[in-house]
Every structure is written in structure tokens, then in C-alpha cells.
Design a protein around this motif. Structure first.
Motif, mmCIF file in Angstrom:
data_model
loop_
_atom_site.group_PDB
_atom_site.id
_atom_site.type_symbol
_atom_site.label_atom_id
_atom_site.label_comp_id
_atom_site.label_asym_id
_atom_site.label_seq_id
_atom_site.Cartn_x
_atom_site.Cartn_y
_atom_site.Cartn_z
ATOM 1 N N ALA A 125 -0.648 -20.619 64.461
ATOM 2 C CA ALA A 125 -2.072 -20.888 64.666
ATOM 3 C C ALA A 125 -2.712 -19.508 64.787
ATOM 4 C CB ALA A 125 -2.295 -21.696 65.933
ATOM 5 N N VAL A 126 -3.751 -19.249 64.005
ATOM 6 C CA VAL A 126 -4.358 -17.915 63.962
ATOM 7 C C VAL A 126 -5.817 -18.003 64.389
ATOM 8 C CG1 VAL A 126 -4.859 -15.908 62.523
ATOM 9 C CG2 VAL A 126 -2.778 -17.264 62.094
ATOM 10 N N TRP A 127 -6.149 -17.243 65.423
ATOM 11 C CA TRP A 127 -7.528 -17.145 65.894
ATOM 12 C C TRP A 127 -8.211 -15.966 65.207
ATOM 13 C CZ3 TRP A 127 -3.978 -19.336 69.004
ATOM 14 C CH2 TRP A 127 -4.367 -20.328 69.891
ATOM 15 N N SER A 128 -9.471 -16.140 64.815
ATOM 16 C CA SER A 128 -10.332 -15.042 64.381
ATOM 17 C C SER A 128 -11.183 -14.675 65.585
ATOM 18 C CB SER A 128 -11.225 -15.477 63.226
ATOM 19 O OG SER A 128 -10.444 -15.773 62.098
ATOM 20 N N LEU A 129 -10.998 -13.469 66.084
ATOM 21 C CA LEU A 129 -11.625 -13.048 67.330
ATOM 22 C C LEU A 129 -12.747 -12.053 67.059
ATOM 23 C CD1 LEU A 129 -8.302 -12.391 69.280
ATOM 24 C CD2 LEU A 129 -9.589 -14.535 69.099
ATOM 25 N N ALA A 130 -13.967 -12.465 67.320
ATOM 26 C CA ALA A 130 -15.133 -11.600 67.124
ATOM 27 C C ALA A 130 -15.579 -11.056 68.478
ATOM 28 C CB ALA A 130 -16.263 -12.377 66.459
ATOM 29 N N PHE A 131 -15.432 -9.751 68.656
ATOM 30 C CA PHE A 131 -15.883 -9.081 69.874
ATOM 31 C C PHE A 131 -17.221 -8.417 69.588
ATOM 32 C CE2 PHE A 131 -11.315 -9.371 70.363
ATOM 33 C CZ PHE A 131 -11.141 -9.665 71.705
ATOM 34 N N GLU A 132 -18.142 -8.531 70.537
ATOM 35 C CA GLU A 132 -19.472 -7.949 70.405
ATOM 36 C C GLU A 132 -19.596 -6.756 71.345
ATOM 37 O OE1 GLU A 132 -22.054 -11.226 71.255
ATOM 38 O OE2 GLU A 132 -21.540 -12.258 69.384
ATOM 39 N N PRO A 133 -20.592 -5.876 71.103
ATOM 40 C CA PRO A 133 -20.729 -4.692 71.957
ATOM 41 C C PRO A 133 -20.792 -5.011 73.449
ATOM 42 C CG PRO A 133 -22.129 -4.473 70.037
ATOM 43 C CD PRO A 133 -21.561 -5.871 70.000
ATOM 44 N N GLY A 134 -21.449 -6.092 73.837
ATOM 45 C CA GLY A 134 -21.579 -6.448 75.249
ATOM 46 C C GLY A 134 -20.300 -6.953 75.891
ATOM 47 N N ASP A 135 -19.254 -7.150 75.089
ATOM 48 C CA ASP A 135 -17.975 -7.604 75.649
ATOM 49 C C ASP A 135 -17.230 -6.488 76.369
ATOM 50 O OD1 ASP A 135 -18.338 -10.212 74.714
ATOM 51 O OD2 ASP A 135 -17.362 -9.763 72.805
ATOM 52 N N ILE A 136 -17.622 -5.249 76.134
ATOM 53 C CA ILE A 136 -17.013 -4.104 76.821
ATOM 54 C C ILE A 136 -17.944 -3.707 77.952
ATOM 55 C CG2 ILE A 136 -16.311 -1.689 76.625
ATOM 56 C CD1 ILE A 136 -15.650 -2.253 73.688
ATOM 57 N N THR A 137 -17.447 -3.769 79.190
ATOM 58 C CA THR A 137 -18.276 -3.433 80.350
ATOM 59 C C THR A 137 -17.562 -2.426 81.238
ATOM 60 O OG1 THR A 137 -17.357 -5.265 81.634
ATOM 61 C CG2 THR A 137 -19.360 -5.723 80.381
ATOM 62 N N GLY A 138 -18.342 -1.583 81.885
ATOM 63 C CA GLY A 138 -17.788 -0.646 82.858
ATOM 64 C C GLY A 138 -17.006 0.503 82.272
ATOM 65 N N VAL A 139 -17.179 0.782 80.986
ATOM 66 C CA VAL A 139 -16.476 1.904 80.357
ATOM 67 C C VAL A 139 -17.502 3.004 80.095
ATOM 68 C CG1 VAL A 139 -15.142 2.691 78.374
ATOM 69 C CG2 VAL A 139 -14.778 0.389 79.288
ATOM 70 N N ASN A 140 -17.343 4.119 80.782
ATOM 71 C CA ASN A 140 -18.255 5.244 80.614
ATOM 72 C C ASN A 140 -17.455 6.491 80.293
ATOM 73 O OD1 ASN A 140 -20.795 3.895 81.373
ATOM 74 N ND2 ASN A 140 -19.767 3.649 83.333
ATOM 75 N N PHE A 141 -17.949 7.246 79.340
ATOM 76 C CA PHE A 141 -17.275 8.462 78.910
ATOM 77 C C PHE A 141 -18.054 9.671 79.433
ATOM 78 C CE2 PHE A 141 -16.139 5.189 75.893
ATOM 79 C CZ PHE A 141 -14.777 5.373 75.764
ATOM 80 N N THR A 142 -17.330 10.648 79.961
ATOM 81 C CA THR A 142 -17.961 11.857 80.476
ATOM 82 C C THR A 142 -17.187 13.077 80.018
ATOM 83 O OG1 THR A 142 -16.668 11.728 82.522
ATOM 84 C CG2 THR A 142 -18.850 10.683 82.543
#
Length: 128
Positions: free
Chosen positions: A67-84
Motif C-alpha cells: 500500500a503506497v501513500w502519496s505524502l504532500a507536505f506543505e511549508p506550514g508543516d515544519i514548525t519551530g525550525v530556525n537557522f542562525t
């Protein structure tokens, strides 16, 4: 030892991945969950998750073996990740859980060989 699976994301972008489950482990009507965290923990709320998303079986294609899922991730699915300070990527661990319509849980991978989740920084944020 199983092969290490890696999922990559570019912060701010839409990303498509797929997940395959042996057809013998799949039953219609279940939900697939994915979470990525800095480390394994005992928090049932998954508060530390930088990605915490669920997928219904409406995105599943059933084959003879998988069984194969097609997984669509959107920009708002990533939270709390900040680059410095010039950081270009951050690494996390992830796993999938399938909960069938009866409430039975199957975790993939089912050992401590977690999925390596890499989130890359972006330079420009596109606006629609």
C-alpha cells in the motif's frame, strides 16, 4: 542491519514523499502519522515535533505487494525550525505510525533505526 532511510525537506517549500507498507500490514480505514523530533522522548503530545502530520487512506494506492501513500507536505508543516549563524541544515529523527480502524498501532521503522530527517535552510521566501 536495515538501510537507513532519509527524508529531506527545504524549509518554506512544498515537498512530496511516499511511504510503502506491506499490503499484509495494511487495512482500509486507517490513518498514517508522521513525526520528526530532535530526539526520542516520552511526550505523548509530541510537543517537540518539528513535523507532525497525519494522512488518511484517501492518498493510498493498493498494489499486489504494498500500500503506497502519496505524502504532500506543505511549508506550514515544519514548525519551530530556525537557522542562525549561517546554518545550512538541521537533522532530526522521524518515524511513521499506522493506526488501523480498530486502533491497532504499527510503527515504521519498528526498531531504533529511525528515519533521518534533514531540513535545509532557505535563502529566499517566495510569496504567492
Amino acid at each position: 542491519m536495515a538501510n537507513k532511510v532519509t527524508m529531506t525537506f527545504k524549509k518554506g517549500d512544498n515537498v512530496n514523499h511516499s511511504f510503502s507498507m506491506p499490503i499484509g500490514d495494511y487495512s482500509a480505514g486507517g490513518t498514517l502519522f508522521f513525526a520528526a523530533k530532535p530526539e526520542a522522548d516520552n511526550d505523548a503530545t509530541d510537543a517537540a515535533a518539528v513535523i507532525d502530520k497525519s494522512f488518511s487512506d484517501s492518498v493510498v494506492v493498493e498494489g499486489d505487494d504494498y500500500a503506497v501513500w502519496s505524502l504532500a507536505f506543505e511549508p506550514g508543516d515544519i514548525t519551530g525550525v530556525n537557522f542562525t549563524n549561517g546554518e545550512k541544515k538541521k537533522s532530526y529523527i522521524g518515524e511513521f505510525q499506522f493506526v488501523d480502524s480498530g486502533g491497532n498501532v504499527s510503527t515504521f521503522p519498528n526498531d531504533d533505526n529511525f528515519i533521518e530527517v534533514i531540513i535545509y535552510a532557505d535563502v529566499k521566501r517566495g510569496v504567492s
